[in-house]
Design a protein around this motif. Structure first.
Motif, PDB file in Angstrom:
ATOM      1  N   GLY A  44       0.815  -1.222   0.000  1.00  0.00           N
ATOM      2  CA  GLY A  44       0.000   0.000   0.000  1.00  0.00           C
ATOM      3  C   GLY A  44       0.840   1.260   0.000  1.00  0.00           C
ATOM      4  N   ALA A  45       1.619   1.425   1.050  1.00  0.00           N
ATOM      5  CA  ALA A  45       2.436   2.630   1.176  1.00  0.00           C
ATOM      6  C   ALA A  45       3.524   2.664   0.110  1.00  0.00           C
ATOM      7  CB  ALA A  45       3.062   2.694   2.567  1.00  0.00           C
ATOM      8  N   GLY A  46       4.071   1.520  -0.250  1.00  0.00           N
ATOM      9  CA  GLY A  46       5.115   1.482  -1.271  1.00  0.00           C
ATOM     10  C   GLY A  46       4.607   1.897  -2.632  1.00  0.00           C
ATOM     11  N   GLY A  47       3.401   1.458  -2.974  1.00  0.00           N
ATOM     12  CA  GLY A  47       2.809   1.861  -4.257  1.00  0.00           C
ATOM     13  C   GLY A  47       2.580   3.357  -4.326  1.00  0.00           C
ATOM     14  N   PHE A  48       2.046   3.915  -3.246  1.00  0.00           N
ATOM     15  CA  PHE A  48       1.801   5.354  -3.236  1.00  0.00           C
ATOM     16  C   PHE A  48       3.098   6.160  -3.186  1.00  0.00           C
ATOM     17  CE2 PHE A  48      -2.503   4.084  -1.970  1.00  0.00           C
ATOM     18  CZ  PHE A  48      -3.196   4.800  -2.923  1.00  0.00           C
ATOM     19  N   ALA A  49       4.104   5.661  -2.471  1.00  0.00           N
ATOM     20  CA  ALA A  49       5.400   6.354  -2.439  1.00  0.00           C
ATOM     21  C   ALA A  49       6.043   6.333  -3.818  1.00  0.00           C
ATOM     22  CB  ALA A  49       6.308   5.705  -1.410  1.00  0.00           C
ATOM     23  N   ALA A  50       5.921   5.220  -4.528  1.00  0.00           N
ATOM     24  CA  ALA A  50       6.479   5.143  -5.880  1.00  0.00           C
ATOM     25  C   ALA A  50       5.755   6.107  -6.807  1.00  0.00           C
ATOM     26  CB  ALA A  50       6.374   3.718  -6.410  1.00  0.00           C
ATOM     27  N   LEU A  51       4.432   6.153  -6.730  1.00  0.00           N
ATOM     28  CA  LEU A  51       3.684   7.099  -7.565  1.00  0.00           C
ATOM     29  C   LEU A  51       4.057   8.538  -7.241  1.00  0.00           C
ATOM     30  CD1 LEU A  51       0.122   5.521  -7.742  1.00  0.00           C
ATOM     31  CD2 LEU A  51       1.765   5.792  -9.590  1.00  0.00           C
ATOM     32  N   THR A  52       4.257   8.837  -5.967  1.00  0.00           N
ATOM     33  CA  THR A  52       4.645  10.191  -5.570  1.00  0.00           C
ATOM     34  C   THR A  52       6.016  10.553  -6.141  1.00  0.00           C
ATOM     35  OG1 THR A  52       3.347   9.996  -3.552  1.00  0.00           O
ATOM     36  CG2 THR A  52       5.036  11.703  -3.601  1.00  0.00           C
ATOM     37  N   ALA A  53       6.970   9.637  -6.058  1.00  0.00           N
ATOM     38  CA  ALA A  53       8.309   9.903  -6.595  1.00  0.00           C
ATOM     39  C   ALA A  53       8.263  10.058  -8.111  1.00  0.00           C
ATOM     40  CB  ALA A  53       9.261   8.779  -6.203  1.00  0.00           C
ATOM     41  N   LEU A  54       7.488   9.210  -8.786  1.00  0.00           N
ATOM     42  CA  LEU A  54       7.366   9.324 -10.244  1.00  0.00           C
ATOM     43  C   LEU A  54       6.710  10.646 -10.638  1.00  0.00           C
ATOM     44  CD1 LEU A  54       6.304   5.665 -11.056  1.00  0.00           C
ATOM     45  CD2 LEU A  54       8.436   6.771 -11.736  1.00  0.00           C
ATOM     46  N   MET A  55       5.641  11.021  -9.952  1.00  0.00           N
ATOM     47  CA  MET A  55       4.961  12.272 -10.283  1.00  0.00           C
ATOM     48  C   MET A  55       5.838  13.480 -10.008  1.00  0.00           C
ATOM     49  SD  MET A  55       0.962  11.731  -9.279  1.00  0.00           S
ATOM     50  CE  MET A  55       1.252  11.071  -7.657  1.00  0.00           C
TER      51      MET A  55
END
Length: 86
Positions: free
Chosen positions: A56-67
């Motif tokens: 959960g948190a890893g997916g959102f952290a990855a999306l945040t870094a990509l964005m």
């Protein structure tokens, strides 16, 4: 593991940007196969974040870094080309 996750995400955004026909950092864009490589690097970044923080948190952290990379690169390119700011 955190620096590797950030590096993978930021490297994939840079590759995607440099392969775009509208990029402003190089005279010519990178070849189209670089886009596929960039998506593979992004998948590695997501996997690193998920291994670090969980799904959960890893997916959102990855999306945040990509964005963050996708938003920052056009501004950095604009700042690097002073003749376009006139």
């Amino acid at each position: 593991m955190l620096p590797a996750a950030l590096l993978l995400c930021f490297a994939s955004t840079l590759l995607l940007y440099l392969a775009s026909p509208r990029q402003r950092l190089r005279a010519t864009p990178l070849p189209p196969w670089v886009r596929a490589a960039a998506w593979l690097v992004a998948a590695g970044g997501v996997a690193a974040w998920v291994a670090l923080l969980g799904p959960g948190a890893g997916g959102f952290a990855a999306l945040t870094a990509l964005m963050l990379g996708w938003v920052a690169l056009p501004y950095l390119a604009w700042y690097a080309a002073p003749e376009e700011r006139r």
